[in-house]
Design a protein around this motif. Sequence first.
Motif, PDB file in Angstrom:
ATOM      1  N   THR A  22       0.814  -1.239  -0.123  1.00  0.00           N
ATOM      2  CA  THR A  22      -0.033   0.002  -0.017  1.00  0.00           C
ATOM      3  C   THR A  22       0.826   1.221  -0.073  1.00  0.00           C
ATOM      4  O   THR A  22       1.873   1.516   0.670  1.00  0.00           O
ATOM      5  CB  THR A  22      -0.945  -0.040   1.242  1.00  0.00           C
ATOM      6  N   ILE A  23       0.681   2.128  -0.832  1.00  0.00           N
ATOM      7  CA  ILE A  23       1.312   3.395  -0.952  1.00  0.00           C
ATOM      8  C   ILE A  23       0.672   4.296   0.115  1.00  0.00           C
ATOM      9  O   ILE A  23      -0.309   4.771  -0.119  1.00  0.00           O
ATOM     10  CB  ILE A  23       1.351   4.078  -2.337  1.00  0.00           C
ATOM     11  N   GLU A  24       1.348   4.547   1.334  1.00  0.00           N
ATOM     12  CA  GLU A  24       0.843   5.247   2.372  1.00  0.00           C
ATOM     13  C   GLU A  24       1.075   6.760   2.064  1.00  0.00           C
ATOM     14  O   GLU A  24       0.292   7.576   2.442  1.00  0.00           O
ATOM     15  CB  GLU A  24       1.626   4.856   3.695  1.00  0.00           C
ATOM     16  N   LYS A  25       2.383   7.160   1.712  1.00  0.00           N
ATOM     17  CA  LYS A  25       2.339   8.589   1.441  1.00  0.00           C
ATOM     18  C   LYS A  25       3.380   9.029   0.469  1.00  0.00           C
ATOM     19  O   LYS A  25       4.400   8.348   0.471  1.00  0.00           O
ATOM     20  CB  LYS A  25       2.941   9.284   2.732  1.00  0.00           C
ATOM     21  N   VAL A  26       3.262  10.059  -0.168  1.00  0.00           N
ATOM     22  CA  VAL A  26       4.215  10.470  -1.291  1.00  0.00           C
ATOM     23  C   VAL A  26       4.446  11.971  -0.786  1.00  0.00           C
ATOM     24  O   VAL A  26       3.480  12.762  -0.907  1.00  0.00           O
ATOM     25  CB  VAL A  26       3.667  10.086  -2.832  1.00  0.00           C
ATOM     26  N   ASP A  27       5.751  12.370  -0.635  1.00  0.00           N
ATOM     27  CA  ASP A  27       6.147  13.734  -0.547  1.00  0.00           C
ATOM     28  C   ASP A  27       7.032  14.138  -1.726  1.00  0.00           C
ATOM     29  O   ASP A  27       7.948  13.625  -2.022  1.00  0.00           O
ATOM     30  CB  ASP A  27       6.715  13.928   0.594  1.00  0.00           C
ATOM     31  N   TYR A  28       6.700  15.255  -2.307  1.00  0.00           N
ATOM     32  CA  TYR A  28       7.278  15.763  -3.528  1.00  0.00           C
ATOM     33  C   TYR A  28       8.285  16.983  -3.209  1.00  0.00           C
ATOM     34  O   TYR A  28       8.535  17.760  -4.041  1.00  0.00           O
ATOM     35  CB  TYR A  28       6.449  16.217  -4.677  1.00  0.00           C
ATOM     36  N   GLY A  29       8.495  17.207  -1.936  1.00  0.00           N
ATOM     37  CA  GLY A  29       9.134  18.326  -1.707  1.00  0.00           C
ATOM     38  C   GLY A  29      10.508  18.406  -1.877  1.00  0.00           C
ATOM     39  O   GLY A  29      11.173  17.514  -2.495  1.00  0.00           O
TER      40      GLY A  29
END
Length: 301
Positions: A100-107
């Motif tokens: 499961t992809i829980e979180k993606v951060d593009y910062g």
Amino acid sequence: MKQVTISSPFITLIVLDYGAVIQKLLVKDKNGNWINTVVGKEFPSDYPFDNKAMGASMGRYAGRISNGGFVLDREHYPLYEQKGIHLHGGKKGFHKRDWTIEKVDYGETPYVRLSYISNHLEEGYPGNLKATVTYTLIHNTLHIAYKAKTDRTTVVNLTNHSYFRLDDESQIDDYRLQLSSSRMVETLADKLPTGNVVSVGETPFDFLKEREIGRVRFNTPFVLDPKTKSAAKLSSRKSGISLSVRTDQPAMVVYTPDEFPAICFETQNYPDAPNHRSFPSSVLRPGELYENSSAFIFDLL
């Protein structure tokens, strides 16, 4: 199947939810061209048919376990085996599961976090185990952090199974390699450990000093020397790309497949640790946190 892409100025990473796979890892060579430094499939839909675990997250126990299982707290847990070997978590290890992809951060420090819940007695392992992997890009470095928690005593050993290839040559013989390992886990012909740890001295696997790989091929569990800053260094003069591996793990399995030119650095515990009391413990109990943190640092020669 879902696909996520994150980028820094130096690295572009493409990850799949199937097997928490690293599909592509793009870095620039000495001429400024983007090179995919891992071997993978072109299309995500091809990965369920991949039998080499390309770029995948391995578990619940990466590597080999002998004796058809293990004894934990006086209870025997049988595991799936072929010819006496339980490999990479069984018939359907973590590398063949949907995460499961829980979180993606593009910062500024991009990352993607995935998780997988392995139910009690899945593939024979005790305990409901929640595992996470976080891929983070910091400048020219890919950080891979595994964590896991369980609700009953179990064993766990997680790692990433990327095949690194630093150029487009048809072999890796000219790559230069250095390994911070003066010892290795002695194995039998079937690659199961004997229980002994032996010196790499006077063997083909002595890479304490950097040298060309040449004709040496690996399926070798190395014991990492204490307090070493870099577990491995690899470089290609053709592309000018160098890779340095750092980890908090006690061992690293180095593997070169027969089918294509590449090399794995599987940072992990010793293989078959559940059956060898002298090996570092792989036991995880309720309330404890399993952690495996590794860094893959790219640079130019």
